[in-house]
Design an enzyme around this catalytic site. Structure first.
Site, PDB file in Angstrom:
ATOM      1  N   ASN A   1       0.831  -1.211   0.000  1.00  0.00           N
ATOM      2  CA  ASN A   1       0.000   0.000   0.000  1.00  0.00           C
ATOM      3  C   ASN A   1       0.864   1.260   0.000  1.00  0.00           C
ATOM      4  O   ASN A   1       0.560   2.244  -0.685  1.00  0.00           O
ATOM      5  CB  ASN A   1      -0.933   0.005   1.210  1.00  0.00           C
ATOM      6  CG  ASN A   1      -2.085  -0.964   1.068  1.00  0.00           C
ATOM      7  OD1 ASN A   1      -2.422  -1.386  -0.034  1.00  0.00           O
ATOM      8  ND2 ASN A   1      -2.673  -1.335   2.179  1.00  0.00           N
TER       9      ASN A   1
ATOM     10  N   ASP B   1      -1.176   3.555   5.947  1.00  0.00           N
ATOM     11  CA  ASP B   1      -0.174   3.365   4.898  1.00  0.00           C
ATOM     12  C   ASP B   1      -0.064   4.604   4.021  1.00  0.00           C
ATOM     13  O   ASP B   1       1.042   4.984   3.600  1.00  0.00           O
ATOM     14  CB  ASP B   1      -0.538   2.153   4.032  1.00  0.00           C
ATOM     15  CG  ASP B   1      -0.637   0.871   4.842  1.00  0.00           C
ATOM     16  OD1 ASP B   1       0.164   0.709   5.785  1.00  0.00           O
ATOM     17  OD2 ASP B   1      -1.507   0.038   4.540  1.00  0.00           O
TER      18      ASP B   1
ATOM     19  N   GLN C   1      -7.837  12.862  15.491  1.00  0.00           N
ATOM     20  CA  GLN C   1      -7.176  13.843  16.353  1.00  0.00           C
ATOM     21  C   GLN C   1      -5.838  14.308  15.782  1.00  0.00           C
ATOM     22  O   GLN C   1      -5.181  15.148  16.378  1.00  0.00           O
ATOM     23  CB  GLN C   1      -6.965  13.255  17.751  1.00  0.00           C
ATOM     24  CG  GLN C   1      -8.251  12.883  18.475  1.00  0.00           C
ATOM     25  CD  GLN C   1      -9.174  14.078  18.640  1.00  0.00           C
ATOM     26  OE1 GLN C   1      -8.769  15.098  19.180  1.00  0.00           O
ATOM     27  NE2 GLN C   1     -10.406  13.953  18.156  1.00  0.00           N
ATOM     28  N   GLY C   2      -5.429  13.727  14.646  1.00  0.00           N
ATOM     29  CA  GLY C   2      -4.192  14.145  14.016  1.00  0.00           C
ATOM     30  C   GLY C   2      -3.034  13.246  14.370  1.00  0.00           C
ATOM     31  O   GLY C   2      -3.195  12.029  14.547  1.00  0.00           O
TER      32      GLY C   2
ATOM     33  N   SER D   1       0.341   3.610  15.646  1.00  0.00           N
ATOM     34  CA  SER D   1      -0.905   4.288  16.008  1.00  0.00           C
ATOM     35  C   SER D   1      -0.890   4.507  17.514  1.00  0.00           C
ATOM     36  O   SER D   1      -0.073   3.944  18.249  1.00  0.00           O
ATOM     37  CB  SER D   1      -2.101   3.428  15.611  1.00  0.00           C
ATOM     38  OG  SER D   1      -2.145   2.256  16.424  1.00  0.00           O
TER      39      SER D   1
END
Length: 310
Positions: free
Chosen positions: A43, A255, A227-228, A186
């Site tokens: 990806n 990705d 939230q960025g 993340s």
């Protein structure tokens, strides 16, 4: 240098379709089906090439589904180095329930990989020469947790900047070994890595700086959905807010973020600009249905919108 290599240890054929309503024990007629080559590194390569760069995909491929994956990569005109395995390449499915707008993703574990097969992958990477080597995605069964740390060592020996996007034990081993140029967990993956709830932005930033200061990564980008994202480096912590969009699919958002951020860094943009460009690409990815990833025009529009808002 706008040349990268990507590594996908557990690639997938990504299938997407939609149904009006999910119902158990019923045959549900699906809308138009799409099939794309997928998995983290693949990806990333797809998006990086859309942005005007060059990418070579290193990936494992096996069985009848592996042949299909090879063909899909050729359709996307991606340069590839295939490492053959005995097991079957996995097939992942994303189903959109039109009535609710909810998307359901079904992702198999993937094949068992032998020591000879993953060692062949390392041998192939030992011949790579490019600006960035990006390892993205999970490790399949049979591959040791420290595999990405070994890949990082190869990248450093060959003068390539190593970028890591994974989770769990593989992420921990990579961070413990150090020498990573850019890591992109993340917020959930990062909480697991540090073993803390990290209830607010300051706690996330402090924990990210601790990883950077002990040499785990030169840059650590923690993505936080709408939230960025936050970027930690020796220069400190930068936070860029998210971009509000109407989501159609979450497939490939992380990705897309990574591909755009690396592309911006390769172009010589400042880290904060690269972070903002990555956020724009992640937001652009959720605008597209199924497995289509992000479109360049959307990335540029959202990037300019984000920059104007500061």
């Amino acid at each position: 240098m706008l040349d990268i290599a990507t590594l996908t240890m557990n690639p997938t054929i990504d299938v997407a379709c939609s149904v009006e309503r999910l119902q158990h024990s019923h045959k549900m007629r699906a809308g138009e089906q799409s099939c794309d080559p997928g998995g983290g590194g693949i990806n990333v390569a797809r998006v990086f090439v859309r942005l005007g760069g060059n990418a070579r995909c290193y990936y494992l491929s096996g069985g009848a589904t592996g042949i299909a994956l090879d063909g899909l990569l050729d359709l996307h005109q991606l340069v590839r180095t295939r490492i053959p395995i005995a097991g079957q390449t996995r097939v992942s499915t994303a189903v959109l329930e039109r009535e609710s707008g909810h998307e359901y993703q079904f992702v198999p574990a993937g094949p068992q990989v032998s020591p000879q097969e993953w060692q062949e992958c390392l041998d192939q990477l030992a011949q790579a020469k490019t600006g960035f080597l990006i390892a993205s995605g999970s490790l399949p069964r049979g591959v040791p947790d420290d595999f990405y740390a070994r890949v990082c060592a190869i990248a450093r020996q060959r003068g390539m900047r190593f970028v890591l996007d994974t989770s769990g034990a593989a992420l921990r081993a990579g961070m413990d070994a150090g020498g990573v140029f850019l890591a992109k967990p993340s917020i959930g993956e990062f909480r697991t890595l540090v073993g803390a709830d990290l209830p607010d932005e300051k706690a996330v930033g402090d924990a990210a700086m601790a990883v950077v200061e002990r040499g785990g990564a030169e840059y650590l980008a923690v993505t936080m959905g709408d939230q960025g994202a936050l970027l930690a480096s020796r220069s400190g912590v930068v936070k860029v807010p998210g971009i509000a969009v109407v989501a159609r699919s979450s497939v490939g958002a992380g990705d897309s973020f990574l591909a755009a951020m690396v592309h911006a860094l390769a172009m010589g943009r400042e880290p904060e600009q690269a972070l903002r460009f990555g956020i724009a690409a992640g937001a652009a990815a959720v605008l597209t249905p199924g497995t289509d990833l992000c479109r360049v025009a959307d990335i540029q529009r959202l990037y300019e919108q984000s920059a104007a808002a500061t």
